[in-house]
Design a protein around this motif. Structure first.
Motif, short mmCIF file in Angstrom:
data_model
loop_
_atom_site.label_atom_id
_atom_site.label_comp_id
_atom_site.label_asym_id
_atom_site.label_seq_id
_atom_site.Cartn_x
_atom_site.Cartn_y
_atom_site.Cartn_z
N THR A 112 0.82 -1.22 0.00
CA THR A 112 0.00 0.00 0.00
C THR A 112 0.85 1.26 0.00
O THR A 112 0.59 2.19 -0.78
CB THR A 112 -0.94 0.00 1.23
OG1 THR A 112 -1.78 -1.15 1.16
CG2 THR A 112 -1.81 1.25 1.26
N ASP A 113 1.87 1.31 0.85
CA ASP A 113 2.64 2.56 0.92
C ASP A 113 3.48 2.79 -0.34
O ASP A 113 4.01 3.88 -0.54
CB ASP A 113 3.54 2.55 2.17
CG ASP A 113 4.18 3.92 2.41
OD1 ASP A 113 3.42 4.91 2.47
OD2 ASP A 113 5.42 3.99 2.51
N THR B 177 1.37 5.70 -5.16
CA THR B 177 1.21 7.16 -5.08
C THR B 177 0.22 7.56 -6.16
O THR B 177 -0.03 6.83 -7.12
CB THR B 177 2.53 7.91 -5.34
OG1 THR B 177 3.07 7.46 -6.58
CG2 THR B 177 3.53 7.66 -4.24
N MET C 15 -1.57 13.68 -4.51
CA MET C 15 -1.85 12.94 -3.27
C MET C 15 -1.40 13.73 -2.03
O MET C 15 -0.34 14.34 -2.02
CB MET C 15 -1.10 11.61 -3.32
CG MET C 15 -1.36 10.70 -2.15
SD MET C 15 -0.50 9.11 -2.39
CE MET C 15 1.15 9.57 -1.86
N HIS D 88 -0.95 13.66 2.39
CA HIS D 88 -0.58 12.72 3.45
C HIS D 88 -1.30 13.09 4.74
O HIS D 88 -1.39 14.26 5.09
CB HIS D 88 0.93 12.75 3.69
CG HIS D 88 1.71 12.24 2.52
ND1 HIS D 88 2.24 10.98 2.47
CD2 HIS D 88 2.02 12.83 1.32
CE1 HIS D 88 2.85 10.81 1.31
NE2 HIS D 88 2.74 11.91 0.60
N LEU E 264 -4.55 4.19 1.25
CA LEU E 264 -4.57 5.25 0.24
C LEU E 264 -6.01 5.35 -0.25
O LEU E 264 -6.55 4.40 -0.82
CB LEU E 264 -3.64 4.90 -0.93
CG LEU E 264 -3.80 5.76 -2.18
CD1 LEU E 264 -3.52 7.23 -1.90
CD2 LEU E 264 -2.89 5.26 -3.29
N LYS F 246 -3.17 9.65 1.65
CA LYS F 246 -2.51 8.43 2.13
C LYS F 246 -2.16 8.58 3.60
O LYS F 246 -1.70 9.62 4.05
CB LYS F 246 -1.24 8.15 1.33
CG LYS F 246 -0.52 6.89 1.81
CD LYS F 246 0.32 6.23 0.73
CE LYS F 246 1.63 6.93 0.51
NZ LYS F 246 2.40 6.26 -0.55
N THR G 138 0.05 6.32 6.44
CA THR G 138 0.90 5.17 6.74
C THR G 138 1.35 5.29 8.18
O THR G 138 1.91 6.31 8.58
CB THR G 138 2.14 5.14 5.83
OG1 THR G 138 1.72 5.13 4.47
CG2 THR G 138 2.99 3.90 6.10
#
Ligand code: FES
Ligand code: FES
Lengths: 156, 788
Positions: free
Chosen positions: B27-28, B31, B35, B37, B204, B278, B280
């Motif tokens: 997943t990480d 991109t 996007m 964060h 994401l 996203k 993480t």
């Protein structure tokens, strides 16, 4: 404030302007798009981010990109030559040395560093050399076998 | 000519080429243009009243786009909670909001969101959100949390009790203890664990304003379950407007089953800002917020007659739920734990009482084994304690009490009906591999001579209930879901096959194993089979991967789907061969008239005929595809015996695991290499629990092991290579005869290791030690002997 870095990754030269605090692992993943190097802890404790910097295994979350200026780096994407898997990659595949694969790039590069220094390690030496790399899936059993197999087949 | 069999062979994993070359996409790694964060501001306090939240300075950080709090979530009108999906009778279910509003209840509880154009800016911003907290007293020990005067986490749960649950016959058990010749007891702590998948959780989220739908790539063991809970309780979007994709997932061990706030919050931010977002987790966030495992306080006792036969077993457990009820949390210490307390033994009376207790700690939920390691630990510690008290050998007392092979199906006193089993051969084989008698002789020699490290041998004869689970049964026990599995078999006109399975992998090698099943049944090469999983848009529905259920339930769904495809193929072939359908059989990749091998149609011919549809039986639809939903009729019951051999340094108390023997019976084996790998990994996790791992909180609920530096994971140099073998008792009620293997190692090994350490220290008067068996604890026990 940004710094100019220039380095070689997997045989290709790259130049970028980076923030001085940017970790090498983020540089590789986010600036160069080399996402094969994984991040498990960002604190130098899991080994998932291990790459070779001038031939030696380095946890790329413990180095800043600017510190790697001028270095030559190998990541998991650069280990196979002309489409042929490195002996460690092949042995990990053959002997089920990975499950989820998340630790695998770091594990393989840490093992590559070992075999460079000690081409014929015994199990104890392999286990010692990999103690900085956490694998939560395999219990290490098949990883140790794979590294020994690669050594027997001549990994260097 | 009979083809080589595919099932039962160690086909190399098709997953691996990407993963060993860095091409695997977690997943990480993903991109998107534009996007953003997300960083989450989390409570540093275990228990506090939340006051003013000031985002002024955070919003000044270059790149920060937005800061949100619970008030913003509320204003958006979403349901905004994370529910539990397992409702025990009288369960207290105080709401778990996506962000804490007035009160935080564990270190890591989210209070604000910072969204920025880079990972670094988002974290800078999160550091600058100012939150006023008024700290309250917390409580971390589940037993102490029920005592008078303990801080109360929820008004609706007096005494912090979420549930009070019993199983078995209390009176019969009392009578058994009254008449017993021997009673052995143990008071134990099953240590709290942090799962530590090496890949942190991540999501994401992408919002499609035109379609009104959100796509979330995330670290999920069960995308459909996540979609359902996101829809119903968190986001309020209809299910068909949410797509969840699990790309490569870097390990889970339970931690990626559960529905957490974070992934839903990423989706909500994407919807607010109309940009991909996203999130993480950092490792310390992972340690604070991934549901922890275990954390039981238990008092248990076992009663035996004069022949060393067990007549009763009793256990009282205080199980921490943490600050909120996680997805399956109430099921773990009850239906996955209390029901396993008969172990491999014929026990005529059992009673178990479990309190589920709120504590101001990270929520606790299923972690590899989930309830079954805790049960096995109790039973196998008690068997060793009973051996101590009766003077019987540890192997002998087990053998004497095993459910005999002719007693199956065996109804236990704690609800489960074991379908099959043959326990003595696994024990015998394990003892033989270990060289049990020689080890005991060597142990006596070292004790007598006083030289060399102390030697200990520990047994663990475990049972698990896997293949989770029969829907009707779990429904009657409180599950808000049926735990069947789905499969779709799509046969392409040229005869190759794509299988869609609801069982979503995160390292188990489903694509390889499932393709073996299809290849075997259809007489194809494994390369002619593709397996699709982990995407709610591709797969109709699925319950995911946990509880060692993928082969037993997911694999069985594939088999029943294949049966439907073959049945239709037989009708087509019969039509082509001008034979009766009943006379046509499918063997070795061809449909043939029984007993007349030259009246046959190859697989490819029949498939093509199905798609050409020029001449099909009357009223038959063209094409060849089948969907199946497989609902198991019972759990499966893997079992085995593990033997741990430890050495203890007499000066330092350092325990070294020198050998580990595991003989498991997981039924039929599809891919031995993968099955062995599952056992290896499980063993390491269980050994970790026994020797090193513990999530430590102070009494107030401050997490003291928030990083990999303080939380000791098993590493390569701490462990030996393992010695494995198996017996095979096929599961009688599923078409593959498989039982499941993902958790066996973690279920058996803590008891084996602790039994070995206590055995090594037995002559010093030690009768029990709590995990983890750190050098300090062992050293003190060596000094203090029987006082421990
Ligand atoms: S991410 Fe670098 S060591 Fe864990
Ligand atoms: S293969 Fe999953 S962490 Fe090593």
């Amino acid at each position: 404030m940004s710094y100019h870095v220039q380095l070689e990754v997997n045989g290709r030269r790259h130049e970028r302007e980076v923030e001085p605090r940017m970790l090498l692992v983020h540089f590789l993943r986010e600036e160069l798009g080399l996402t094969g190097t994984n991040v498990g802890c960002e604190t130098s404790l899991c080994g998932a981010c291990t790459v070779l910097v001038d031939g030696a295994a380095v946890k790329s979350c413990t180095q800043l990109a600017v510190q790697a200026d001028g270095a030559s780096i190998t990541t998991i994407e650069g280990l196979a030559t002309n489409g042929e898997l490195h002996a460690l990659q092949q042995a990990f595949w053959d002997l089920h040395g990975l499950q989820c694969g998340y630790c695998t790039p770091g594990m393989i590069l840490a093992a590559a560093d070992l075999l460079e220094r000690n081409p014929d390690p015994d199990d104890g030496e392999i286990r010692e050399a990999l103690k900085g790399n956490v694998c939560r899936c395999t219990g290490y059993h098949n990883i140790v076998r794979a590294v020994r197999r690669a050594a027997e087949g001549g990994a260097a | 000519m009979t083809r080589n069999r595919v099932i039962g062979t160690s086909v190399k994993r098709r997953e691996d080429p990407d993963l060993i070359t860095g091409r695997g996409r977690y997943t990480d790694d993903l991109t998107r243009p534009g996007m953003l964060h997300l960083a989450i501001v989390r409570s540093p306090y275990a228990h506090a009243v939340v006051g003013r939240i000031d985002a002024t300075r955070a919003l000044e950080v270059p790149g920060v786009v937005a800061v949100y709090t619970a008030a913003d979530l509320e204003a958006s009108g979403i349901p905004g909670v994370v529910p539990t999906a397992w409702l025990l009778p009288d369960l207290k279910t105080p709401p778990h909001p996506l962000l804490a509003k007035d009160r935080v209840r564990y270190v890591g509880d989210g209070v604000a969101l910072v969204v920025a154009d880079s990972r670094y800016s988002a974290r800078d911003g999160a550091d600058l959100v100012e939150v006023d907290y008024e700290p309250l007293q917390g409580v971390s020990n589940p037993r102490k949390a029920t005592e008078a005067g303990a801080p109360q986490l929820f008004d609706e749960a007096p005494g912090n009790i979420a549930f009070d649950w019993e199983l078995g016959d209390a009176e019969a058990t009392d009578r058994a203890f009254e008449g017993a010749a021997t009673v052995a007891k143990v008071a134990l702590r099953n240590n709290r664990l942090i799962p530590h998948a090496v890949e942190p959780r991540a999501a994401l989220a992408e919002w499609d304003r035109s379609a009104g739908s959100v796509t979330i790539h995330m670290t999920s063991q069960n995308p459909h379950v996540h979609r359902l809970l996101m829809s119903l309780a968190s986001l309020g979007l209809p299910e068909h407007k949410i797509r969840i994709v699990a790309p490569e997932v870097g390990g889970g061990f339970g931690s990626k089953i559960h529905h957490y706030p974070d992934e839903a919050l990423a989706a909500w931010c994407a919807m607010q800002l109309d940009r991909p977002v996203k999130w993480t987790a950092t490792r310390s966030e992972t340690n604070m917020t991934d549901a922890h495992g275990r954390d039981h306080v238990t008092e248990a006792e076992i009663a035996l007659d004069e022949d060393g036969r067990i007549v009763g077993l009793r256990a009282n457990t205080w199980a921490a739920m943490g600050a909120y009820l996680s997805t399956f949390a109430p099921a773990v210490p009850t239906y996955l734990h209390g029901t396993l307390l008969s172990g491999q033994y014929a026990i005529p009376a059992i009673h178990v009482h479990v309190f589920g207790v709120f504590t101001s700690t990270t929520p606790v939920d299923a972690y590899r084994g989930a309830g079954r390691p805790e049960a096995t630990y109790i039973v196998e510690r008690l068997l060793d304690r009973a051996a101590d008290e009766t003077g019987l050998d540890a192997a002998e007392i087990r053998r004497r009490n095993f459910v005999p092979p002719d007693a199956f199906p065996f109804q236990t006193q704690v609800a489960l009906a074991y379908d099959s089993g043959n326990y003595a051969p696994a024990l015998d084989r394990a003892l033989e591999m270990a060289g049990y008698d020689d080890l005991l002789a060597e142990q006596s020699r070292r004790r007598a001579d006083g030289d060399g490290p102390l030697l200990g041998v520990g047994l663990s004869s475990y049972i698990e209930a896997c293949g989770i689970a029969p829907s009707q049964v779990v429904g009657s026990l409180g599950a808000q879901a049926g735990l069947w599995e789905s499969a779709k078999i799509r046969v392409h006109p040229t005869g190759s096959v794509t299988v869609y399975t609801g069982s979503s992998a995160h390292g188990q090698g489903h694509e390889t194993t499932f393709s073996q099943i299809v290849a075997e049944k259809l007489g194809l090469d494994v390369d002619q089979v593709d397996v699709v999983h982990g995407d709610t848009r591709e797969v109709q529905f699925g319950m995911g991967t946990y509880g060692s259920r993928s082969a037993a339930v997911g694999g069985s769904a594939i088999v029943t789907g294949l049966d439907k495809v073959i049945a239709k193929g037989r009708r087509i072939a019969a039509h082509m061969l001008e034979a009766a359908t009943e006379d046509v059989v499918f063997e070795d990749g061809a449909f043939q008239v029984k007993g007349v091998p030259d009246r046959a149609k190859a697989w490819g011919e029949v498939v093509l005929a199905a798609y050409l549809a020029h001449d099909l039986p009357e009223e038959m639809e063209p094409g060849l595809e089948a969907t199946s939903f497989y609902n198991p009729s019972n759990f499966t019951y893997p079992f085995g015996t593990h033997v741990a051999v430890v050495e203890i340094d007499r000066e330092t108390g350092v325990v070294r695991l020198v050998r580990y023997v595991a003989v498991d019976d997981v039924g039929n084996v599809i891919n031995p290499m993968i099955v062995d790998g599952q056992i290896h990994g499980g063993i390491a996790q269980g050994v970790g629990q026994a020797l090193w791992e513990e999530a430590v909180y102070d009494d107030d609920g401050q997490l003291l092991t928030g990083t990999m530096l303080d939380y000791a994971l098993p590493r390569a140099h701490n462990l030996p290579s393992y010695e494995l073998d198996r017996t095979v008792t096929p599961c009688p009620h599923n078409p593959l005869g498989v039982k499941g293997v993902g958790e066996a190692g973690a279920i058996a090994s803590p008891a084996a290791v602790v039994n070995a350490v206590v055995d090594a220290l037995f002559h010093l008067g030690v009768r029990h030690l709590d995990m983890p068996l750190t050098p300090e604890k062992v050293w003190r026990a060596m000094k203090e002997g029987g006082r421990s």
